[in-house]
Design a protein around this motif. Sequence first.
Motif, mmCIF file in Angstrom:
data_model
loop_
_atom_site.group_PDB
_atom_site.id
_atom_site.type_symbol
_atom_site.label_atom_id
_atom_site.label_comp_id
_atom_site.label_asym_id
_atom_site.label_seq_id
_atom_site.Cartn_x
_atom_site.Cartn_y
_atom_site.Cartn_z
ATOM 1 N N ARG A 13 0.869 -1.285 0.028
ATOM 2 C CA ARG A 13 -0.065 0.074 0.105
ATOM 3 C C ARG A 13 0.956 1.258 0.113
ATOM 4 N N PHE A 14 1.955 1.220 0.761
ATOM 5 C CA PHE A 14 2.608 2.431 1.088
ATOM 6 C C PHE A 14 3.345 2.805 -0.468
ATOM 7 N N TYR A 15 3.964 1.669 -1.269
ATOM 8 C CA TYR A 15 4.615 1.936 -2.633
ATOM 9 C C TYR A 15 3.697 1.839 -3.592
ATOM 10 N N ALA A 16 2.299 1.439 -3.494
ATOM 11 C CA ALA A 16 1.180 1.271 -4.415
ATOM 12 C C ALA A 16 1.740 0.394 -5.644
ATOM 13 N N SER A 17 2.431 -0.789 -5.167
ATOM 14 C CA SER A 17 2.978 -1.823 -5.981
ATOM 15 C C SER A 17 3.106 -2.892 -5.016
ATOM 16 N N TRP B 27 10.561 -2.260 1.159
ATOM 17 C CA TRP B 27 10.342 -1.452 2.413
ATOM 18 C C TRP B 27 11.434 -1.918 3.467
ATOM 19 N N ARG B 28 11.815 -2.994 3.513
ATOM 20 C CA ARG B 28 12.889 -3.458 4.317
ATOM 21 C C ARG B 28 14.188 -2.764 4.190
ATOM 22 N N GLU B 29 14.734 -2.724 2.694
ATOM 23 C CA GLU B 29 15.759 -2.085 2.395
ATOM 24 C C GLU B 29 15.922 -0.711 2.640
ATOM 25 N N HIS B 30 14.729 -0.219 2.285
ATOM 26 C CA HIS B 30 14.568 1.310 2.542
ATOM 27 C C HIS B 30 14.814 1.697 3.929
ATOM 28 N N HIS B 31 14.321 0.974 5.000
ATOM 29 C CA HIS B 31 14.360 1.223 6.473
ATOM 30 C C HIS B 31 15.647 0.710 7.222
ATOM 31 N N LEU C 127 1.355 5.523 9.785
ATOM 32 C CA LEU C 127 1.484 5.804 8.365
ATOM 33 C C LEU C 127 0.278 6.702 7.970
ATOM 34 N N HIS C 128 -0.934 6.854 8.399
ATOM 35 C CA HIS C 128 -1.764 7.898 7.828
ATOM 36 C C HIS C 128 -1.298 9.273 8.222
#
Length: 195
Positions: A112-116, A123-127, A155-156
């Motif tokens: 949902r965050f990446y719309a993909s 997500w894990r790599e980014h964080h 997240l909202h």
Amino acid sequence: MDFISDQLPPAPARVLDAGCGRGELARRLRNRGYDVTAIDVDPAMGGPGVEVADMCDFNRGPYEAVILALSLHHVESLDRAVDSVWRLLAPGGRLIVDEFAHERADGEIADRFYASPASLGRWREHHRTFHTGTAMVDAISECFDITSLANVPYLHRYLEDESLRDFEAVLGIQLTAVPANGSPQPPPHPQKEHA
């Protein structure tokens, strides 16, 4: 803002907003009568009402409250940051933390965050360089007594999308803490770094 303002002592308490970004929270608190010092380590954030300083080296306390709003997961050393907060608090002062537990995201949240689809690895790599919520709570609990701790939606707020509020109720951490045992010095941290 409601969580933070509900945890603050009454104005005109002396408050440190550490890792304040552009200082929006500090401005709102000043408008409510608080004596706020706002600092951020990033020189790009400096400006009127925001001083460029590293919370780990800052020594202009004491403060009746220290606020860490979405800043603790970025620090290089959790132990140094927590020890610094300890030293900056006045007797009876409190630490107020509003943070992000990125490790709690699942595939649905990442997608949902990446719309993909299939975005959890991304997500894990980014964080991966950010401290986890668990590590932050553990570091704080080594020399503070946590008086309240809640898992809340996050997240909202980040995406400014209220439709996400119920979708991800686990990514935020809100806690308050006071120095453990009333000791004037933090207990020594083990020679390890929280990840």
